[in-house]
Design an enzyme around this catalytic site. Sequence first.
Site, PDB file in Angstrom:
ATOM      1  N   CYS A 110       6.279  -1.791  -9.171  1.00  0.00           N
ATOM      2  CA  CYS A 110       5.523  -1.183  -7.830  1.00  0.00           C
ATOM      3  C   CYS A 110       4.412  -2.058  -7.860  1.00  0.00           C
ATOM      4  O   CYS A 110       3.597  -2.175  -8.765  1.00  0.00           O
ATOM      5  CB  CYS A 110       5.394   0.073  -7.864  1.00  0.00           C
ATOM      6  SG  CYS A 110       4.605   0.672  -6.367  1.00  0.00           S
ATOM      7  N   HIS A 153      12.979   2.746  -2.101  1.00  0.00           N
ATOM      8  CA  HIS A 153      11.693   2.910  -2.711  1.00  0.00           C
ATOM      9  C   HIS A 153      10.362   2.625  -1.709  1.00  0.00           C
ATOM     10  O   HIS A 153       9.562   3.428  -1.909  1.00  0.00           O
ATOM     11  CB  HIS A 153      11.568   1.502  -3.671  1.00  0.00           C
ATOM     12  CG  HIS A 153      10.203   1.031  -4.355  1.00  0.00           C
ATOM     13  ND1 HIS A 153      10.294   1.103  -5.751  1.00  0.00           N
ATOM     14  CD2 HIS A 153       9.174   0.992  -3.950  1.00  0.00           C
ATOM     15  CE1 HIS A 153       8.893   0.943  -6.265  1.00  0.00           C
ATOM     16  NE2 HIS A 153       8.182   0.968  -4.937  1.00  0.00           N
ATOM     17  N   GLU A 154      10.712   2.030  -0.710  1.00  0.00           N
ATOM     18  CA  GLU A 154       9.658   1.819   0.194  1.00  0.00           C
ATOM     19  C   GLU A 154       9.340   3.134   1.114  1.00  0.00           C
ATOM     20  O   GLU A 154       8.243   3.582   1.595  1.00  0.00           O
ATOM     21  CB  GLU A 154       9.577   0.510   1.083  1.00  0.00           C
ATOM     22  CG  GLU A 154       9.627  -0.789   0.212  1.00  0.00           C
ATOM     23  CD  GLU A 154       8.372  -0.808  -0.516  1.00  0.00           C
ATOM     24  OE1 GLU A 154       7.435  -0.383  -0.070  1.00  0.00           O
ATOM     25  OE2 GLU A 154       8.625  -1.502  -1.645  1.00  0.00           O
ATOM     26  N   HIS A 157       7.735   5.917  -0.512  1.00  0.00           N
ATOM     27  CA  HIS A 157       6.113   5.656  -0.487  1.00  0.00           C
ATOM     28  C   HIS A 157       5.579   6.478   1.089  1.00  0.00           C
ATOM     29  O   HIS A 157       4.352   6.849   0.754  1.00  0.00           O
ATOM     30  CB  HIS A 157       5.737   4.376  -0.266  1.00  0.00           C
ATOM     31  CG  HIS A 157       5.488   3.270  -1.748  1.00  0.00           C
ATOM     32  ND1 HIS A 157       4.602   3.958  -2.697  1.00  0.00           N
ATOM     33  CD2 HIS A 157       6.118   2.263  -2.164  1.00  0.00           C
ATOM     34  CE1 HIS A 157       4.828   3.249  -3.718  1.00  0.00           C
ATOM     35  NE2 HIS A 157       5.705   2.013  -3.256  1.00  0.00           N
TER      36      HIS A 157
END
Length: 184
Positions: A110, A153-154, A157
């Site tokens: 990351c 993953h994004e 966030h």
Amino acid sequence: MITMNEIVREGHPVLRMKAEEVKLPPSEEDKEILSGLMEYVQNSQDPAIAGKYQLRPGVGLAAPQIGIAKRMIAVQVNDEEGKQWSYALYNPKVVSHSVEMAYLTTGEGCLSVDRDVPGYVHRYARITVKGTTLEGEEVKLRLKGMPAIVFQHEIDHLNGVMFYDHIDHNQPFKILDGAIAIER
């Protein structure tokens, strides 16, 4: 232009916040933010630009990573067949997913994490994502493999979740039954 100086690192409170929906149609400021996220991802994948501005290469970036708690992500990644998935999205959401899981054999990294975190991050093998593009078009993306991993993953966030939250800290390299190994 976003550089590594604008990217907040782990420990910053914005990375643990649930980001707010972007009001559509987006403001000029929100358009600039989303364009900037995509520009960073594209620039970071260009060896000449990345070298000149000391950009760490990335396949995705979310607004919280530049200190903005709004639901915006940019992704540019190739799948196993070499097809490029390049999307900048407002309010992306996983609307369906497989039962089957997958993980990257190399683990995940990351731009907001300056250390190596060993272990497998299990994610859904296939997902469907809905979101709105910079141009205001609503899209529905069916993803598998590397693109599915990157989008999850994004989107994590945007919900205050870091990739290492998914690693089994007692057995970081434990593989879930039936999980698909994805080579990078």
